[in-house]
Design an enzyme around this catalytic site. Structure first.
Site, PDB file in Angstrom:
ATOM      1  N   GLY A   9       0.818  -1.216   0.000  1.00  0.00           N
ATOM      2  CA  GLY A   9       0.000   0.000   0.000  1.00  0.00           C
ATOM      3  C   GLY A   9       0.842   1.252   0.000  1.00  0.00           C
ATOM      4  O   GLY A   9       0.407   2.306   0.472  1.00  0.00           O
ATOM      5  N   ASP A  14      -1.012   6.690   3.783  1.00  0.00           N
ATOM      6  CA  ASP A  14      -0.175   6.204   4.873  1.00  0.00           C
ATOM      7  C   ASP A  14       1.133   5.628   4.356  1.00  0.00           C
ATOM      8  O   ASP A  14       2.193   5.813   4.969  1.00  0.00           O
ATOM      9  CB  ASP A  14      -0.918   5.144   5.683  1.00  0.00           C
ATOM     10  CG  ASP A  14      -2.091   5.711   6.470  1.00  0.00           C
ATOM     11  OD1 ASP A  14      -2.379   6.918   6.319  1.00  0.00           O
ATOM     12  OD2 ASP A  14      -2.722   4.957   7.230  1.00  0.00           O
ATOM     13  N   LEU A  79      -0.108  -2.210   4.811  1.00  0.00           N
ATOM     14  CA  LEU A  79      -1.088  -1.125   4.780  1.00  0.00           C
ATOM     15  C   LEU A  79      -2.087  -1.284   3.639  1.00  0.00           C
ATOM     16  O   LEU A  79      -3.040  -0.515   3.551  1.00  0.00           O
ATOM     17  CB  LEU A  79      -0.375   0.228   4.615  1.00  0.00           C
ATOM     18  CG  LEU A  79       0.810   0.512   5.544  1.00  0.00           C
ATOM     19  CD1 LEU A  79       1.309   1.939   5.306  1.00  0.00           C
ATOM     20  CD2 LEU A  79       0.449   0.304   6.999  1.00  0.00           C
ATOM     21  N   SER A 124      -8.077  -1.088  12.333  1.00  0.00           N
ATOM     22  CA  SER A 124      -8.930   0.088  12.160  1.00  0.00           C
ATOM     23  C   SER A 124      -9.961   0.186  13.268  1.00  0.00           C
ATOM     24  O   SER A 124     -10.421  -0.841  13.797  1.00  0.00           O
ATOM     25  CB  SER A 124      -9.653  -0.001  10.808  1.00  0.00           C
ATOM     26  OG  SER A 124     -10.699   0.945  10.707  1.00  0.00           O
ATOM     27  N   GLU A 126     -12.838   0.743  12.750  1.00  0.00           N
ATOM     28  CA  GLU A 126     -14.052   0.139  12.200  1.00  0.00           C
ATOM     29  C   GLU A 126     -14.308  -1.257  12.769  1.00  0.00           C
ATOM     30  O   GLU A 126     -15.413  -1.776  12.654  1.00  0.00           O
ATOM     31  CB  GLU A 126     -13.963   0.056  10.679  1.00  0.00           C
ATOM     32  CG  GLU A 126     -14.113   1.395   9.976  1.00  0.00           C
ATOM     33  CD  GLU A 126     -15.573   1.834   9.849  1.00  0.00           C
ATOM     34  OE1 GLU A 126     -16.446   0.968   9.739  1.00  0.00           O
ATOM     35  OE2 GLU A 126     -15.814   3.049   9.857  1.00  0.00           O
ATOM     36  N   TYR A 148     -15.854  -3.766   5.411  1.00  0.00           N
ATOM     37  CA  TYR A 148     -14.490  -3.325   5.708  1.00  0.00           C
ATOM     38  C   TYR A 148     -14.135  -3.652   7.157  1.00  0.00           C
ATOM     39  O   TYR A 148     -13.063  -4.201   7.444  1.00  0.00           O
ATOM     40  CB  TYR A 148     -14.372  -1.822   5.453  1.00  0.00           C
ATOM     41  CG  TYR A 148     -13.035  -1.222   5.804  1.00  0.00           C
ATOM     42  CD1 TYR A 148     -11.980  -1.260   4.893  1.00  0.00           C
ATOM     43  CD2 TYR A 148     -12.831  -0.597   7.022  1.00  0.00           C
ATOM     44  CE1 TYR A 148     -10.750  -0.702   5.205  1.00  0.00           C
ATOM     45  CE2 TYR A 148     -11.602  -0.030   7.339  1.00  0.00           C
ATOM     46  CZ  TYR A 148     -10.571  -0.083   6.439  1.00  0.00           C
ATOM     47  OH  TYR A 148      -9.354   0.464   6.742  1.00  0.00           O
ATOM     48  N   ARG A 183      -4.792  12.699   1.290  1.00  0.00           N
ATOM     49  CA  ARG A 183      -6.054  11.967   1.242  1.00  0.00           C
ATOM     50  C   ARG A 183      -6.780  12.223  -0.081  1.00  0.00           C
ATOM     51  O   ARG A 183      -6.813  13.348  -0.571  1.00  0.00           O
ATOM     52  CB  ARG A 183      -6.969  12.451   2.370  1.00  0.00           C
ATOM     53  CG  ARG A 183      -6.974  11.627   3.622  1.00  0.00           C
ATOM     54  CD  ARG A 183      -7.470  10.236   3.446  1.00  0.00           C
ATOM     55  NE  ARG A 183      -7.843   9.664   4.745  1.00  0.00           N
ATOM     56  CZ  ARG A 183      -7.840   8.375   4.994  1.00  0.00           C
ATOM     57  NH1 ARG A 183      -7.486   7.522   4.056  1.00  0.00           N
ATOM     58  NH2 ARG A 183      -8.203   7.924   6.176  1.00  0.00           N
ATOM     59  N   PHE A 187     -12.764  11.336   0.726  1.00  0.00           N
ATOM     60  CA  PHE A 187     -12.835  11.373   2.186  1.00  0.00           C
ATOM     61  C   PHE A 187     -13.289  12.750   2.654  1.00  0.00           C
ATOM     62  O   PHE A 187     -12.832  13.777   2.156  1.00  0.00           O
ATOM     63  CB  PHE A 187     -11.471  11.021   2.789  1.00  0.00           C
ATOM     64  CG  PHE A 187     -11.087   9.582   2.597  1.00  0.00           C
ATOM     65  CD1 PHE A 187     -11.264   8.658   3.621  1.00  0.00           C
ATOM     66  CD2 PHE A 187     -10.570   9.140   1.388  1.00  0.00           C
ATOM     67  CE1 PHE A 187     -10.924   7.323   3.447  1.00  0.00           C
ATOM     68  CE2 PHE A 187     -10.225   7.808   1.193  1.00  0.00           C
ATOM     69  CZ  PHE A 187     -10.403   6.897   2.229  1.00  0.00           C
ATOM     70  N   ARG A 190     -10.857  15.858   3.402  1.00  0.00           N
ATOM     71  CA  ARG A 190     -10.237  16.397   2.193  1.00  0.00           C
ATOM     72  C   ARG A 190     -11.273  17.095   1.312  1.00  0.00           C
ATOM     73  O   ARG A 190     -11.006  18.138   0.700  1.00  0.00           O
ATOM     74  CB  ARG A 190      -9.544  15.272   1.423  1.00  0.00           C
ATOM     75  CG  ARG A 190      -8.945  15.690   0.091  1.00  0.00           C
ATOM     76  CD  ARG A 190      -7.725  16.607   0.218  1.00  0.00           C
ATOM     77  NE  ARG A 190      -7.456  17.252  -1.065  1.00  0.00           N
ATOM     78  CZ  ARG A 190      -6.980  16.646  -2.138  1.00  0.00           C
ATOM     79  NH1 ARG A 190      -6.676  15.350  -2.094  1.00  0.00           N
ATOM     80  NH2 ARG A 190      -6.780  17.321  -3.250  1.00  0.00           N
ATOM     81  N   ARG A 277     -26.161   9.317   6.285  1.00  0.00           N
ATOM     82  CA  ARG A 277     -25.820   7.901   6.146  1.00  0.00           C
ATOM     83  C   ARG A 277     -26.792   6.988   6.896  1.00  0.00           C
ATOM     84  O   ARG A 277     -26.754   5.786   6.751  1.00  0.00           O
ATOM     85  CB  ARG A 277     -24.388   7.655   6.643  1.00  0.00           C
ATOM     86  CG  ARG A 277     -23.330   8.346   5.802  1.00  0.00           C
ATOM     87  CD  ARG A 277     -21.948   8.079   6.316  1.00  0.00           C
ATOM     88  NE  ARG A 277     -21.585   6.664   6.208  1.00  0.00           N
ATOM     89  CZ  ARG A 277     -20.462   6.155   6.689  1.00  0.00           C
ATOM     90  NH1 ARG A 277     -19.609   6.937   7.318  1.00  0.00           N
ATOM     91  NH2 ARG A 277     -20.194   4.859   6.550  1.00  0.00           N
TER      92      ARG A 277
END
Length: 327
Positions: A9, A14, A79, A124, A126, A148, A183, A187, A190, A277
């Site tokens: 990644g 990152d 990553l 994460s 998440e 995710y 970013r 996102f 950004r 959302r």
């Protein structure tokens, strides 16, 4: 522990920031890529000339074995994974493959080539979904809700399993939202930074967002990659929350961005309920990074207002350069 480091990644936010940090620390840095190395010239910029790019596929253990043997790293930072969470609902199989199976493939490749390699897995916030306690610690039970989050939970657990079963130096960083000028515009921070910059330059007039009361624990990605590196310098492997410990609303983030260009956000930002959302919105995700502070000596250094100013200024410069190039 300078030497050679391998990053998957490496073309993402990152990865690029970590590569720069490792180079500054005296490492030789290699990055795993899936496409021709030339395709990463734009995303890596000046870093492209300083790091070695190796083609490999996270889903192909043999290609990872070859990459490890070619680069001989002392540290591997995994990553690579689809990082835009809402899109994981559109690509759940791809997300599972790269975020979950990919981590396992890398662990297996390391075990074959050199089990002494130190391994970092990007976990994460998440994984906590709708958390059972706030703030969350390393002991908080995962309860993921998105594809995710579920895939990252698998990767988190398989990393600790290899640590216990094979004695590997394998760490997970449970990172909360972290941003930088690198970013993508997908996102929210950004998107907001770019809009504030464009509006301040007279290029746009309005920014339309969803729920301005939604809250997140936002930090600076440059601080967070430093935590990754510190984990692999410690005497013992472990898992760490990496977060600011502060919850901020979207409205606060927007205010910081527009303050950076001396504008009142209320004159330019509109909330549209159609963009909310709903049940997909996660709440109460705030990390307690006490362990990282105590054990690693890590602490975030960039506040939200400083982060948004940095991002807005970077986007103003980009937009002005584009205007000058077009004129």
């Amino acid at each position: 522990m300078a030497g050679r480091a391998l990053i998957t990644g490496v073309g993402g936010q990152d990865g690029a920031l970590l590569a720069r940090l490792l180079l500054d620390q005296g490492y030789e840095v290699a990055g795993i890529v899936r496409r021709e190395p030339a395709a990463y010239a734009e995303s890596l910029g000046e870093l492209r000339a300083a790091i070695e790019l190796v083609e490999a596929d996270l889903l192909d253990r043999d290609s990872l074995v070859a990459a490890l043997r070619a680069t001989r790293p002392v540290e591997v930072y995994n990553l690579a994974a689809p990082s835009f969470v809402p899109r994981s609902w559109d690509e759940p199989i791809l997300t599972a493959e790269f975020a979950a199976v990919g981590a396992t493939s890398m662990l297996e490749a390391i075990r074959e080539v050199d089990p002494s390699i130190r391994f970092y897995q990007a976990s994460s916030s998440e994984i906590f979904g709708e958390p059972r306690e706030t703030p969350q610690t390393e002991e908080t039970a995962p309860s993921p809700l998105t594809p995710y989050g579920v895939a990252k939970t698998y990767a988190h657990f398989i990393t600790s399993s290899y640590r216990r079963r094979y004695g590997m130096f394998a760490c997970c960083g449970i990172l909360y939202n972290h941003e930088s000028p690198l970013r993508p515009v997908d996102f929210l921070p950004r998107k907001v930074a770019r809009a504030a910059a464009a509006i301040s330059l007279g290029l746009e007039r309005e920014l339309v967002l969803g729920d301005l009361s939604a809250r997140r624990d936002w930090g600076y990605a440059g601080d967070y990659v430093r935590a990754m590196w510190l984990m692999l310098q410690h005497d013992e492997p472990g898992d760490y929350i990496v977060a600011t410990g502060e919850s901020h609303s979207v409205e606060e983030l927007v205010a910081c961005a527009f303050d950076a260009v001396s504008l009142d956000w209320r004159d330019h930002v509109r909330s549209d309920p159609a963009l909310y959302r709903g049940s997909a919105e996660l709440h109460d995700l705030v990390g307690d990074a006490s362990k990282a502070r105590r054990v690693l000596g890590w602490a975030p250094e960039v506040r939200l207002d400083e982060l948004m100013r940095m991002m807005v200024e970077a986007d103003r410069a980009r937009l002005q350069d584009a205007e000058n190039a077009a004129s």
